[in-house]
Design a protein around this motif. Structure first.
Motif, short mmCIF file in Angstrom:
data_model
loop_
_atom_site.label_atom_id
_atom_site.label_comp_id
_atom_site.label_asym_id
_atom_site.label_seq_id
_atom_site.Cartn_x
_atom_site.Cartn_y
_atom_site.Cartn_z
N ASP A 156 28.87 -30.47 28.96
CA ASP A 156 29.42 -29.61 30.00
C ASP A 156 28.46 -29.68 31.19
OD1 ASP A 156 31.02 -27.80 31.34
OD2 ASP A 156 31.32 -26.55 29.57
N ILE A 168 23.17 -27.36 34.79
CA ILE A 168 22.88 -26.50 35.95
C ILE A 168 21.39 -26.26 36.15
CG2 ILE A 168 25.08 -25.28 35.99
CD1 ILE A 168 23.62 -22.98 34.53
N GLN A 180 22.61 -26.66 30.24
CA GLN A 180 24.02 -26.74 30.64
C GLN A 180 24.71 -25.39 30.53
OE1 GLN A 180 25.61 -29.42 27.40
NE2 GLN A 180 26.82 -27.60 26.99
N VAL A 181 25.98 -25.36 30.99
CA VAL A 181 26.80 -24.18 30.79
C VAL A 181 27.66 -24.39 29.56
CG1 VAL A 181 26.92 -23.53 33.20
CG2 VAL A 181 28.59 -25.10 32.29
N PRO A 190 25.78 -23.18 24.90
CA PRO A 190 25.07 -24.18 25.70
C PRO A 190 23.78 -24.60 25.01
CG PRO A 190 24.66 -22.00 26.57
CD PRO A 190 25.64 -21.82 25.44
N HIS A 250 26.71 -18.59 27.40
CA HIS A 250 27.16 -18.76 28.79
C HIS A 250 26.52 -19.95 29.52
CE1 HIS A 250 28.08 -14.61 27.75
NE2 HIS A 250 29.09 -14.69 28.60
N GLY A 251 25.21 -20.05 29.48
CA GLY A 251 24.59 -21.17 30.18
C GLY A 251 23.09 -20.97 30.29
N ALA A 306 20.15 -20.98 32.95
CA ALA A 306 20.02 -20.90 34.41
C ALA A 306 18.73 -21.52 34.93
CB ALA A 306 20.09 -19.43 34.83
N LEU A 329 22.27 -17.27 30.98
CA LEU A 329 23.19 -16.65 31.93
C LEU A 329 23.91 -15.45 31.31
CD1 LEU A 329 25.07 -19.59 33.70
CD2 LEU A 329 23.56 -17.91 34.73
#
Length: 1960
Positions: free
Chosen positions: A62, A65, A80-81, A85, A107-108, A110, A126
Motif C-alpha cells: 500500500d 508515507i 506504509q498505510v 501497516p 492505520h499507517g 507516519a 496514525l
C-alpha cells in the motif's frame, strides 16, 4: 480448449515518474553511494542521477508515507498505510528486504527515525493515540510502545547526543521522551512566555540538550531541555516543513518555497528561493530537504525533485517531475513514437519520453483533464475535460486547435478512428458523440443506447463500428459515423477490432473472477501480436493474462507497485512497454515487456522481479489438467480439528457455574479416593492424518505420538514412557538434530508447541500465542536453535521461533486456503525455509520479524506431501500426491522422477541418498540424485518376523512416516502400526492400535489379563495386558462395532455392530458361533448375565433391550419403555434384574427374561447386589457429574471389583477416579489427561490391577496401573485434584479480609473526600459589590490581608519545597516491604508513592519519587552483581514497575505492565536478571520480565482469586511459588510459557486448602507457606508433606528465607505472651523455633514484614512501626513510627518551635520533632481524633474528636485541663483566638461554638454562630480576635463576630479585616487555587505562610501546590509536589515558614517539606 495457464511473458518495472510530495515530509535523501532514495505510490525508488537509472523496492502492499535513512546511509526504512501497516527495512544497494516490522501499528506509519548507531528504529502510528514504538529492528521486536499524543505527530527524532532520549512534535505540542526499560516517558515542552503555543512541524537535535524545531508560522523555536529558550523569528514566510541536520549545520525548507542553510549554532548562512529560479513558479512549496556536502536535494509539494549545488545556487537542476496532487485519469500513447501523454486533475497535460525517461513537454489547461487520445497520424492530441468539454491540441507545440463543449458531465473516454477521420467522445451523460476531424471537429453523429455513463470504447479496424461499455456493465455496438445502434449480432461476427480496451466481451471473460459481479477493473489493453492482455484494477494490481481469455477466472501474473486504484493501462505503440497510471498516487509507471524467449535468458537476473511475479494463487478451480485427488489426502483435508469446547475454556465455564458450587459447597463433599492410576502402556500410533512423526532418539528408543501423549518406546524392554504436558490431540512431532529433544504441536484454541526431553520427559519450552485451532507441522533448524511451525488456522500462520527463549523471531500469515503438510528449515542457512502442501510449494527467507516467500516455479503447482533439503543449500526434493519426486534448485523445478504409485507420503534424507515411502506400502532407497532406486522393501505379512508384537492388518499399508537409524528403517503406517525393517529384509511389528474411526467397544476377560476392543474401523481385536503388551488376534468385521462382552467363563465373546446386528464368536479363534440381525439402529451395549451366562442382553439405539437365551439362541424378551437410545446396561448378581441408562438420562429397571419394567425406589437400588456397575446415573454415582455438565457428558463408568473405586471417562478426555459410593453432588476426584477428546469406555481387569480405557476418535487403548493407597513413591502424581475448593479456607481474619477486598484508589480518578454540595468557587459568578471603589481613593490604604509574624525581617517569598522527612510506613495492607541495605547500614521501605531509604546512623531519609501513584510492593535484588537494586510496583489503571538503585535513586528500568489496577507483588530471580510481578487485575496476571531490557518474557493469568505473594525459589531462575486466597501454585518458566501445578493436599489426612499468605523456601525443593489459620504447610515439590500446626496463633503474614544460613523468620498476628510472640526464628526445616516479643505495648501484635540481617531482625508491623530486634538479647528498637489508621485529619504546628502535632482516626495524637526526625510522644485518646491546635503561647493543646467531644491538655504535664461534649457529630476544626481568650469549635452540625477560657476549665459555651449552610471545614481568627472566618461544605465562606456569633455581611467591613491566619480554601483572595479538572475532586486544605506571600494547598488528587498569595485570578500559576496518595487532609506552615507539613488521608503519612526561600 483455450489455454488457462498464465502467460509465459512478464513485466519488469523500468521507470517511475514522480515523487510523493503531498502529505509527506522528510522523505528524500542521498545514500552512501550518492544515489537518491525516495518513494512514490507503494514503491521505494533508488535513483542514480549520474547513470539516469532507477532501482525499485517492491516489498510494500500500500502507499508508503514515511522514510528514514540509517546512519550508515545504505539501509532505508519505509512505512506504509493500511489496515495492518508494516515497516520494511531494506538495502538501497540490492533493494532487498532486510527486516519487516509488523503487528503493532494500525492505520499507517507516519514517521520513522533511526538512532545514532542505527540499532533502534522509532515509528509513529496514525492511530487515534498516535502510538510511538521503539524497535530492535533487526530482530523485529518491539522494545517499548506508548501513546504519543492525542493529536497528529509530524516528526520524531532521536537525540543523537544523549542515549535513550527522543523528541516528537506535532499539532500544538512538542514532547521530550526518555526510554527506560520498556517504558517511554514523555515530558511536554514548556512554551512559557518565550513563544506562542503552536503546531511544530519538524525538528533536529543538537548538543547540550538543545533542540531546534520549525513551527507553523515560519519561526524556528530553540529548546534547551524541555524549555523554550529563544525563537528565530521569520526564518521562513510560513510553515517550515523540513529540517535536515548534517556535519556543516542545518537546512530548512518551507511552504514559502525557500531553502535556508544555517550553521551549527543556527546562525544563517544563505537562502535559496526556488520560486525565483528558472524552473520555479508561484506557490512552490518545499516538503523535504537533504544537505550533503555541496549538494542539496529539495522535494516539492508538486512532485518535483530539485538538486542544488551550493556554490551555484541560482541554477537548481530539476531532476524528477510528476503530476501534482489530484486524480490522474488521462493516458494516451503516441501511434508511432515512444511517447506517452498524461493529463490530470491538476489541469496539466504532460508528454513523457519513454526512451529518455523524461518529461519533454507540459501545458496547463483551464479544466481538470479526464481522458486523452492521439490521432492516428500523431498530429493531434484530444483531451476530455471534467466539465464536459474537450480540447484538441497540436502535439508539436501544444497550441489549441479547437475547444468544444456539448455536454455537461465529465468526458470519460475519447478515441480517434483508425482511418483518422472521426473522433468518438464518451461522456458521463450516457452518450457518445462522433466528430469529423477534417470538418474542424463538427459533430456528425451521436450514440444514445446506454443508460449509464460510458466507460470504455473501441473502433473496428475498418472504422465502421464502435463498441462501448457503460457503468451498467452493458456492451453495445454502433454503426459509424451515424451512431445507429446495431442490434443484429450476426453482422458483427466478422468485425475485427483495431484495439481492445473494453472490459466486457467474450475475449476478456477471463479477467473477471469466477463467482463475483464486482466492477473493479478500470482498464484493459490487448497486445494482439503477443496474445497478451494487461488489466488494471482498484487494488493497485497490474495483471498479465492470455488474450483471448474466454473462461472466467483465468490465470495471471500480477505486479504490485501502484498503491490504490490504477486508472489506466496502455501498451506503447511497438508493444515494448506498458504504461500504467495511478489515480490517487498520480504516478506514471513504465513497465518493460519481457517475452518468454527473453525471460528464459533472464533466469539469473535481479531476483526482485520475482517478487510481484505470482502465478496467481487465486484461481485453482476447474483446471482440467489436475489429476484426481487421492482419497486419503482428500479425507485428510476435510479434518478441521475444531472442538465444540476446548479445555482452555473450562475455567471460564466453571466461573459461570459458581453459583451451583456455593449451594453445594456447604454440604460435605465426598473425599477423593486414596488409590491412584499411572499410565502404563498405550496401544496406538497416529498415522491416519499425520506424517513424519516417528523417530529414533539418541539412545535408540523410539519416539512418536498418539492422542494427547508423546510416547518414548523402549523395544528391548517393551516399555513406554510418556510426555503428558499436552491436553489435546498432538498433530505433529519433530526431533532435534541431537535426537534428545522433541517438539510436539497440538490442537487448541490457542494451540501450543512443547519442546521436551525424551530422557526425563519434562518440558524445556512451551510456545504459544500464534496458532489457532492447531499446529500441523514443525521442524528444527540444523543447529537446533530454531524451530519452525505452521498453524491450522485459515491463514496458516508460519512462525520461526528461538525456542529456548520462547521468542517468535519471525512470522507471516499465508493467504493459502488449503492445508500445509510440511515445513522444513534449510540445514545450511537457518534463515531459509520451505513449506509444502495442497497445490503449494513456497521458498521463504527470514527478514527481521517477517518472512518473504516465493512460489516454486513449476507452471502448475501440484500437491506436495513431503519435502527435504538435499546436499547443497539450493537443492530441495519434494514428493507429490501423484507419486513423483520433484527436484528443485533454488525455486526452479529441474526435473521430476516417478517414485511410487499414489502419493509419496514420507521422505528422509541420508548421508548418501534418500529413502521414500508411499501409499503403495513400499519403502524405497535412492541414490543422492534420485537417478537410481537402490532397493525397495514391501511391507507384507509374509516377511513379518516371529518377534512381532501384533499382526499386520493388510499387505502394503499406506506408509506415513519413515526414519533411519541403528541399521534399521522405522516405518509408521496409516493403520496405526509401527514397524522396524531390517536392512536385510525381515520386518518386526512393534506397536499397533486401531485404525482411523472411533473406538467404543471394550471388554476385559473374566479371569485372564486380556481385553477385547471393537471399533468403527471394522475390526475386533484381542489384546494381551500382561507385560508382553501385544495384539493377540484380529478379525475384520463387515461393519464397525460399538460394544463387546466376554461370557462369564470367558469362552465366548459377544460383539454388537453398527447396523443393528450382533455376533457371538469364539474368544480364542474369533470364529463365528452365532449371529442375529433384529434391529436397524446401532447396538450400543451388550451383556451376558452373570453366573452361567444364561441370558444375553442387547441394547440398541432404537430404545429397546432384547434378551436372548444363549443356549437356545432365541430372543425371549424385549424391554420397552425408554424414550430414546440406550447407553448403558448392568445385570444384578442373580441374573434377574437389568439396570438401563438412556440418552435422556433415564434410569430404568427391567426383569429378565421377559423384560417387564420395574419401579424401584432409589434407597432400594443401592441395596441391590449388582454384578457390574457401568451406569452413570443414580444416587450412588451422583457426584461424578461435573459442575459444567451442560457441555460435557460422562460417557462411561466402571466400578472396581472390590467396590471401592469408580472410574469414569468423559467427553473432555478426562479419566477420573471417585470413592464409591459417590453420593452428594460434585464429589472430589483424581483426574488424568492422556486421551484427547472423548473417553468412550473404561473397564477394570478382573483383579483390579489395571484399568483399561479407550478413547473414541484418538483410536487408543490405554492401560493404567492401579496403585493402592499405601503404594506411594515420591513420584509425581499425574492426577490433578478436583477443582472446587472447600469453602472453609482456614478461618476469618479482619486484616486478611481487608487486604483481599481493598479497592486501591487510583489517584487520577479520585473523588472528593468530604461530602461537599454547591457550586465550586472557580465556577461561581461573582456579584459586583455595590460600592466599587473609585480608582483614586482618599480612604485609608487597604489593611494587610494577613497579620505577618516576621515583621522587621525583609519578607522573602518561598520558591520551592523539598521533601525532607516522611513519618509513616505502609504496613496495614502491604507486606514484605521492609529490607536491609548495605550490610544493614540502611533500611528501605515505602509509604504513599515514595520509596524511603533510611540511614540508621544519621536517621536521614532519602526518597525515590518517580512513581505516579501509591507503591504497593517492594523487593530487593539479593544477587551480588546487582547491589542495592530495588523493584517497586504501584497502583494505576496501567501501572508500572520501577527498578532503581537505592543509593543514588537512579531509575534503571521502568516496566509498563498489563496488570490493570496495580502490581501487588514483585520478586527477583536467583541470578537477579528476571523479575516476577503479580497484578491486581481480575485474572491476577503473573508476568516475568527481563528487567534490564524491559522485555516481557512470559505472562499468564494466575488465579481467579487474589494472589498475595509470588516469589522465585532462591536458587532458581525458572521456579517460583504463588500464594493467595485458597491458592498455592508451583510454577515453572519454560521458554516463554508458565506451567503450573496446584499444591496437592490429599496425602495428609484432613488437610484442606486454606488461604495462603506467605512463602519461604528450604533445601531439597522444600517450600513453606504460611496460612490464615496460623499453620505453616511444608511442601516437597508440589505435594504437602507436613503441617506445622499453629506456628502462630493468628495468620502467618510474612516469612523470610535467609540466604546465608537458611534460617527462616516468620511473622504473624499474635498476643504477646511469655513463650510466644508475633515474631519467630526457625531452623531450616521449620522444626524448632525461638519467639521474640516486640514490646510495643499493643494487646495484639501483627507483623506484616520481616527481614533478617547480621544478628538483627527487621520487623514491619500493621501499626506502621518498623522495629529492629536483636537476635541475641531480643532487645527491640523502634526505628519508624506512624499513624496506624487514617485519615490523619488534624495537624497543629507549634507557634515557635519546629515540632508539630497530628491527630488521626486511630485515636492517637502524636508529637513529632522535625530536627530530631522522630516521634517524641503519643497520647491514646480512646476515640478517633479529628483536629488539633496549639494555643498562641504554645502551653495548651486543644483536640477535637469524632464523637463531638473536645479536650484541652496542658503541654508540660500532658494532663487534661478540661473537656466538654456539646455536640454529637465530629469536630472539624478547633482554634484559640490570638489573644488566648476564646476557643472556637467548629463541627459537622453546621455550628461554631465559642468558649471563654478565662472562666476556667468547666468550659461553658458562651455563644454560637448560627445559619451556617453546611458543615464547617476551616476557621481562622482575625488578628484582633474580633472576627472569625468559616469555610463550609457548601463552598461558601462566612464571617462572624466574636464572641457574639453575629454574621458580618457588609463586604466593606469584611474587606478591611486583617486575619491572624488563613487556612480557608474559599474566598475571592484564593479563587486561583482551584484547578480546571476538579469536577469530582476538591482542594481540601490550604495554609498561607506567616510572611503572607505564599499559600500551599492540598487536594483530593494527593498534590501539594505552592501559589503566590493572594491569588484572585482563576487557574493561577503554581508548582506541584507529588508523593502523597489520594486525599490530602491538612497542610500547615511551621513557625518562621521553615517547613510545610502535609497530612495524608489514604496514606496515613505526614510529609515534612523544607521551604526554599527566594534570595534577597
Amino acid at each position: 480448449m483455450a489455454d488457462r495457464t498464465a502467460p509465459n511473458c512478464h513485466l519488469r518495472l523500468e521507470w517511475v515518474y514522480g515523487y510523493r510530495g503531498h502529505q509527506c515530509r522528510n522523505n528524500l535523501y542521498y545514500t552512501a553511494a550518492k544515489e537518491i532514495v525516495y518513494f512514490v505510490a507503494g514503491v521505494g525508488v533508488v535513483y542514480n542521477t549520474r547513470e539516469h537509472k532507477q532501482k525499485f523496492y517492491l516489498g510494500h502492499n500500500d502507499d508508503i508515507i514515511s522514510l528514514a535513512l540509517h546512519p550508515e546511509r545504505v539501509l532505508v526504512a519505509t512505512g506504509q498505510v493500511g489496515k495492518e501497516p508494516y515497516i520494511c527495512v531494506w538495502d538501497s544497494y540490492t533493494v532487498q528486504t532486510v527486516s519487516i516490522l509488523k503487528d503493532t501499528h494500525t492505520h499507517g506509519i507516519a514517521c520513522l527515525a533511526f538512532d545514532l548507531d542505527g540499532q533502534c528504529l522509532v515509528s509513529v502510528g496514525l492511530d487515534s493515540k498516535n502510538t510511538i514504538c521503539v524497535w530492535d529492528w533487526r530482530r523485529g521486536k518491539v522494545l517499548a510502545a506508548a501513546p504519543g499524543h492525542t493529536d497528529r505527530i509530524f516528526d520524531i527524532s532521536w537525540d543523537l547526543y544523549q542515549p535513550s532520549k527522543l523528541v516528537s512534535c506535532g499539532v500544538k505540542h512538542i514532547k521530550f521522551w526518555s526510554l527506560c526499560g520498556n517504558a517511554l516517558t514523555p515530558k511536554r515542552g514548556v512554551f512559557g512566555k518565550t513563544g506562542d503555543l503552536q503546531t511544530i512541524l519538524c525538528l533536529a537535535c543538537a548538543r547540550d540538550e538543545v533542540t531546534y524545531s520549525g513551527a507553523l508560522n515560519g519561526d524556528i523555536y530553540v529548546w534547551k531541555g524541555i524549555n523554550l529558550i529563544r525563537t528565530v523569528q521569520g526564518a521562513h514566510g510560513s510553515g517550515i516543513f523540513s529540517m535536515n541536520a548534517c556535519e556543516e549545520g542545518f537546512a530548512t525548507g518551507g511552504r514559502d518555497g525557500c531553502v535556508r542553510l544555517w550553521d551549527l549554532n543556527f546562525k544563517p548562512i544563505t537562502v535559496i528561493d526556488l520560486r525565483e529560479t528558472d524552473q520555479g513558479y508561484k506557490g512552490l512549496s518545499v516538503r523535504s530537504v537533504c544537505w550533503r556536502g555541496d549538494h542539496i536535494l529539495v522535494g516539492t509539494q508538486d512532485s518535483e525533485i530539485f538538486e542544488v549545488v551550493v556554490h551555484d545556487r541560482t541554477k537548481p537542476f530539476l531532476i524528477m517531475q510528476g503530476h501534482c496532487e489530484g486524480e490522474l485519469w488521462a493516458l494516451a500513447v503516441h501511434p508511432t513514437k515512444p511517447l506517452a501523454m498524461t493529463g490530470s486533475d491538476d489541469r496539466s497535460v504532460r508528454i513523457w519520453s519513454l526512451i529518455d525517461h523524461a518529461l519533454i513537454a507540459r501545458c496547463n489547461m483551464e479544466e481538470p483533464i479526464r481522458c486523452a487520445a492521439v490521432s492516428t497520424d500523431g498530429i493531434h492530441l484530444a483531451l476530455g475535460m471534467k466539465d464536459g468539454s474537450f480540447t484538441v491540441l497540436r502535439v508539436r507545440d501544444m497550441t489549441e486547435v479547437v475547444h468544444i463543449k456539448d455536454r455537461k458531465e465529465a468526458i470519460h473516454e475519447l478515441k480517434y478512428s483508425p482511418d483518422g477521420a472521426h473522433l468518438a467522445v464518451g461522456s458521463n451523460d450516457n452518450s457518445v458523440d462522433i466528430y469529423g476531424v477534417v470538418q474542424r471537429y463538427k459533430k456528425v453523429g451521436e450514440c444514445i443506447g446506454s443508460t449509464s455513463f460510458i466507460t470504455h470504447m473501441d473502433w473496428s479496424t475498418d472504422s465502421k463500428y464502435l463498441q462501448t461499455n457503460d457503468g451498467n456493465r452493458k456492451r453495445l455496438f454502433y454503426r459509424m459515423p451515424s451512431g445507429k445502434e446495431v442490434t443484429n449480432r450476426e453482422e458483427l461476427k466478422l468485425v475485427q477490432w483495431s484495439s481492445w480496451t473494453c472490459v466486457l466481451g467474450p475475449e476478456v471473460n477471463g479477467i473477471w473472477p469466477k463467482y463475483s459481479e464486482i466492477n473493479d477493473i478500470n482498464s484493459v489493453d490487448a497486445n494482439f501480436n503477443n496474445q497478451v492482455l494487461v488489466t488494471a484494477d482498484d487494488y493497485g494490481l497490474v495483471k498479465l493474462l492470455r488474450y483471448p481469455c474466454v473462461r472466467k477466472g483465468a490465470k495471471f501474473k500480477k505486479y504490485l507497485g501502484h498503491s490504490a486504484h490504477i486508472t489506466n493501462a496502455r501498451w506503447s505503440h511497438d508493444y515494448q512497454w506498458v504504461i500504467t497510471i495511478g489515480g490517487a498516487d498520480h504516478s506514471v509507471f513504465q513497465w518493460k515487456f519481457v517475452t518468454d524467449r527473453k525471460s528464459k535468458e533472464a533466469l539469473h537476473i535481479a531476483p526482485q522481479e520475482t517478487l510481484g511475479d505470482s502465478n496467481s494463487e487465486e484461481s485453482d478451480s476447474d483446471q482440467s489438467d489436475v489429476p484426481e485427488m487421492d482419497s486419503e489426502i482428500e479425507q485428510e483435508t476435510h479434518l478441521t480439528y475444531r472442538r465444540q469446547i476446548y479445555k482452555e475454556d473450562l475455567p471460564q465455564l466453571k466461573e459461570l457455574s459458581k453459583e451451583k458450587h456455593r449451594a453445594v459447597a456447604m454440604k460435605k463433599r465426598e473425599r477423593a479416593p486414596g488409590s491412584g492410576l499411572k499410565l502404563h502402556f498405550i496401544h496406538g500410533y497416529r498415522g491416519y492424518d499425520c506424517r513424519n512423526n516417528l523417530f529414533y532418539t539418541q539412545t535408540g528408543e523410539m519416539v512418536y505420538h498418539v492422542a494427547a501423549v508423546g510416547v518414548v518406546y523402549n523395544r528391548q524392554q517393551n516399555t513406554q514412557r510418556f510426555y503428558m504436558g499436552h491436553d489435546d490431540d498432538i498433530l505433529c512431532l519433530a526431533i532435534h538434530p541431537l535426537k534428545d529433544y522433541v517438539a510436539t504441536g497440538q490442537v487448541g484454541r490457542d494451540s501450543s508447541i512443547h519442546v521436551w526431553d525424551t530422557e526425563v520427559m519434562t518440558p524445556l519450552s512451551v510456545l504459544k500465542g500464534f496458532h489457532q485451532l492447531g499446529v500441523c507441522a514443525l521442524d528444527f533448524s540444523a543447529d537446533g536453535k530454531r524451530l519452525a511451525s505452521v498453524g491450522l488456522d485459515d491463514n496458516h500462520t508460519i512462525v520461526l521461533w528461538d525456542w529456548r527463549k520462547g521468542e517468535k523471531l519471525s512470522a507471516i500469515r499465508l493467504v493459502h486456503k488449503d492445508k500445509i503438510f510440511v515445513i522444513k528449515v534449510n540445514p545450511y542457512c537457518p534463515d531459509k525455509l520451505i513449506t509444502a502442501g495442497i497445490k503449494h510449494m513456497k521458498f521463504w527467507h527470514k527478514t527481521g520479524g517477517g518472512l518473504i516467500g516465493r512460489k516454486g516455479n513449476m507452471g502448475k503447482t501440484e500437491t506436495m506431501m513431503c519435502a527435504v533439503y538435499g546436499w547443497t543449500e539450493e537443492m530441495v526434493f519434494s514428493g507429490t500426491c501423484t507419486g513423483d519426486i520433484c527436484i528443485w534448485r533454488d525455486m526452479f523445478l529441474v526435473k521430476t522422477v516417478k517414485a511410487h504409485d499414489g502419493p509419496v507420503f514420507s521422505m528422509h534424507a541420508l548421508e548418501k541418498g534418500f529413502v521414500t515411502g508411499g501409499k503403495d506400502g513400499i519403502v524405497a532407497l535412492w541414490d543422492n540424485t534420485f537417478e537410481r532406486c537402490l532397493k525397495t522393501y514391501a511391507i507384507k505379512r509374509a516377511v513379518l518376523a516371529p518377534g512381532s508384537k501384533g499382526l499386520l492388518l493388510e499387505d502394503n499399508p499406506s506408509i506415513r512416516a519413515i526414519s533411519l537409524g541403528h541399521g534399521y528403517i522405522l516405518v509408521g503406517t496409516k493403520n496405526g502400526e509401527i514397524l522396524e525393517v531390517d536392512k536385510s529384509g525381515p520386518i518386526t511389528l512393534l506397536v499397533q492400535g486401531h485404525m482411523e474411526g472411533e473406538v467404543w467397544g471394550l471388554a476385559t476377560h473374566p479371569h485372564l489379563p486380556l481385553c477385547a476392543t471393537v471399533s468403527d474401523d471394522k475390526t475386533l481385536r484381542i489384546w494381551d495386558l500382561s507385560p508382553s503388551h501385544c495384539m493377540l488376534a484380529v478379525r475384520k468385521l463387515k461393519k464397525g462395532g460399538r460394544c463387546c462382552c466376554f461370557s462369564p467363563e470367558g469362552k465366548a465373546l459377544a460383539v454388537g455392530l453398527n447396523d443393528g446386528s450382533f455376533l457371538i464368536v469364539n474368544a480364542d479363534t474369533l470364529e463365528d458361533l452365532v449371529s442375529f440381525h433384529h434391529r436397524k439402529d446401532i447396538i450400543s451395549d451388550i451383556r451376558f448375565s452373570p453366573g452361567a451366562g444364561k441370558y444375553l442382553a442387547v441394547a440398541s439405539g432404537d430404545s429397546f433391550v432384547d434378551i436372548y437365551n444363549v443356549m437356545s439362541s432365541k430372543r425371549v424378551g424385549v424391554c420397552k419403555g425408554s424414550l430414546i437410545y440406550i447407553t448403558h446396561l448392568d445385570w444384578d448378581k442373580r441374573g434377574k434384574l437389568l439396570q438401563v441408562n438412556t440418552g435422556a438420562k433415564e434410569q430404568l429397571f427391567f426383569e429378565a427374561p421377559r423384560g417387564k419394567k420395574q419401579t424401584i425406589p432409589a434407597t432400594e437400588v443401592e441395596k441391590i447386589d449388582w454384578s457390574t456397575w457401568t451406569c452413570v446415573l443414580g444416587t450412588s454415582c451422583e457426584g461424578i457429574w461435573p459442575v459444567v455438565s451442560e457441555v460435557t457428558e460422562v460417557t462411561a463408568a466402571c466400578l472396581s471389583n472390590d467396590r471401592k473405586v469408580l472410574a469414569t471417562g468423559d467427553d473432555l478426555g478426562y479419566v477420573k477416579l471417585f470413592r464409591y459410593p459417590v453420593k452428594g453432588k460434585y464429589a472430589k476426584f483424581k483426574r488424568y489427561v492422556a486421551h484427547s477428546t472423548h473417553v468412550t469406555n473404561v473397564r477394570w481387569t478382573h483383579d483390579d490391577g489395571l484399568l483399561v480405557t479407550v478413547g473414541g476418535g484418538d483410536t487408543c487403548l490405554m492401560i493404567w496401573t492401579h496403585e493402592a493407597e499405601g503404594h506411594r513413591e515420591a513420584r509425581h502424581c499425574d492426577s490433578e485434584e478436583s477443582d472446587i475448593e472447600s469453602e472453609d479456607d482456614g478461618g476469618y481474619d479482619s486484616d486478611v479480609t481487608r487486604e483481599n477486598e481493598i479497592n486501591y484508589t487510583i489517584k487520577a480518578l479520585s473523588t472528593n473526600m468530604r461530602p461537599m454540595t454547591g457550586v465550586k468557587p472557580h465556577l461561581q459568578l461573582k456579584e459586583p459589590s455595590v460600592d466599587e471603589r473609585p480608582p483614586v481613593s482618599r480612604a485609608l490604604p487597604q489593611p494587610e490581608k494577613l497579620q505577618t509574624n516576621n515583621v522587621g525581617k525583609k519578607k522573602r517569598p518561598i520558591e520551592d519545597l523539598v521533601l525532607d522527612l516522611v513519618f509513616g510506613y505502609r504496613g496495614n495492607d502491604c507486606r514484605n516491604n521492609v529490607h536491609y541495605l548495605n550490610e544493614g547500614a540502611d533500611i528501605i521501605y515505602h509509604t504513599a508513592s515514595v520509596g524511603i531509604v533510611l540511614n540508621l546512623t544519621t536517621a536521614c531519609q532519602s526518597f525515590y519519587i518517580e512513581h505516579s501513584d501509591d507503591i504497593l510492593c517492594l523487593t530487593i535484588n539479593q544477587h551480588p552483581k546487582f547491589p542495592n537494586v530495588v523493584a517497586t510496583g504501584q497502583v494505576a489503571t496501567s501501572p508500572s514497575i520501577h527498578v532503581w538503585d537505592a543509593m543514588n535513586k537512579q531509575t534503571l528500568s521502568v516496566l509498563r505492565c498489563f496488570h490493570s489496577r496495580g502490581v501487588c507483588s514483585v520478586s527477583f530471580s536467583a541470578t537477579g536478571k528476571l523479575l516476577l510481578s503479580v497484578g491486581l487485575d481480575p485474572e491476577h496476571t503473573i508476568t516475568i520480565w527481563k528487567w534490564q531490557e524491559g522485555a516481557n518474557v512470559a505472562s499468564r493469568s494466575g488465579h481467579i482469586q487474589r494472589i498475595f505473594v509470588a516469589e522465585f525459589r532462591p536458587d532458581s531462575d525458572t521456579q517460583f511459588v504463588s500464594v493467595g486466597v485458597k491458592h498455592v501454585r508451583f510454577w515453572t518458566l519454560a521458554g516463554r510459557a508458565l506451567l503450573s501445578k496446584k499444591g496437592m493436599m490429599s496425602n495428609i489426612e484432613d488437610a484442606r486448602m486454606q488461604t495462603m499468605l506467605s512463602v519461604a523456601f528450604g533445601a531439597n525443593n522444600l517450600t513453606f507457606t504460611g496460612t490464615i489459620s496460623g499453620d505453616v504447610c511444608v511442601w516437597k515439590e508440589h505435594i504437602l508433606v507436613r503441617v506445622v500446626a499453629k506456628a502462630h496463633t493468628g495468620p502467618v503474614f510474612t516469612m523470610y528465607t535467609t540466604l546465608r544460613d537458611g534460617l527462616i523468620v516468620t511473622g504473624g498476628k499474635e498476643r504477646p505472651s511469655k513463650e510466644g510472640g508475633a515474631l519467630k526464628l526457625w531452623d531450616q526445616e521449620l522444626k524448632r523455633c525461638r519467639a521474640f516479643r516486640l514490646e510495643t505495648g499493643q494487646i495484639i501484635d501483627c507483623v506484616r514484614s520481616v527481614c533478617r540481617g547480621k544478628g538483627k531482625i527487621l520487623v514491619g508491623t500493621r501499626n506502621a512501626e518498623i522495629i529492629e530486634v536483636g537476635e541475641k538479647n531480643a532487645a527491640c528498637n523502634i526505628l519508624v513510627n506512624g499513624h496506624m489508621d487514617g485519615p490523619i485529619w488534624g495537624v497543629g504546628t507549634h507557634p515557635t518551635r519546629d515540632v508539630f502535632l497530628s491527630a488521626a482516626e486511630d485515636g492517637t495524637v502524636r508529637l513529632w520533632d522535625i530536627p530530631e526526625k522522630k516521634m517524641l510522644n503519643k497520647v491514646n485518646l480512646g476515640h478517633p481524633a479529628r483536629t488539633v491546635a496549639y494555643s498562641p503561647e504554645g502551653d495548651m493543646v486543644a483536640i477535637g474528636m469524632k464523637n463531638g467531644e473536645f479536650i484541652i491538655l496542658l503541654v508540660t504535664s500532658l494532663k487534661i485541663w478540661g473537656k466538654k461534649r456539646d455536640r454529637r457529630s465530629p469536630i472539624q476544626d478547633i482554634r484559640f483566638s490570638p489573644d488566648s481568650r476564646y476557643l472556637a469549635v467548629g463541627s459537622s452540625e453546621s455550628a461554631v461554638d465559642f468558649y471563654d477560657l478565662t472562666l476556667g476549665p468547666q468550659l461553658n459555651r458562651i455563644n454560637c454562630c448560627r445559619d451556617i449552610p453546611s458543615f464547617v471545614m476551616q476557621m481562622d481568627f482575625s488578628a484582633d480576635s474580633c472576627y472569625v472566618q468559616i469555610s463550609t461544605g457548601a463552598y461558601k465562606r462566612l464571617v462572624y463576630e466574636v464572641p457574639s456569633g453575629k454574621q458580618a455581611t457588609e463586604q466593606a467591613v469584611i474587606d478591611r479585616i486583617t486575619w491572624a491566619t488563613w487556612t480557608s480554601v474559599l474566598g475571592d483572595e484564593v479563587v486561583g487555587i482551584w484547578s480546571r479538572n476538579t469536577d469530582k475532586a476538591d482542594v481540601t486544605c490550604a495554609c498561607v505562610s506567616h510572611s503572607g506571600l505564599n499559600i500551599v494547598t492540598g487536594d483530593d488528587f494527593g498534590m501539594v501546590k505552592l501559589f503566590d498569595f493572594p491569588c484572585p485570578e482563576k487557574f493561577a500559576k503554581h508548582k506541584r509536589f507529588l508523593g502523597h496518595s489520594a486525599h490530602l487532609t491538612n497542610i500547615r506552615f511551621t513557625s518562621g515558614d521553615r517547613f510545610v507539613i502535609s497530612a495524608g488521608g489514604d496514606d496515613r503519612s505526614l510529609f515534612v517539606w523544607r521551604c526554599v526561600h527566594a534570595p534577597h
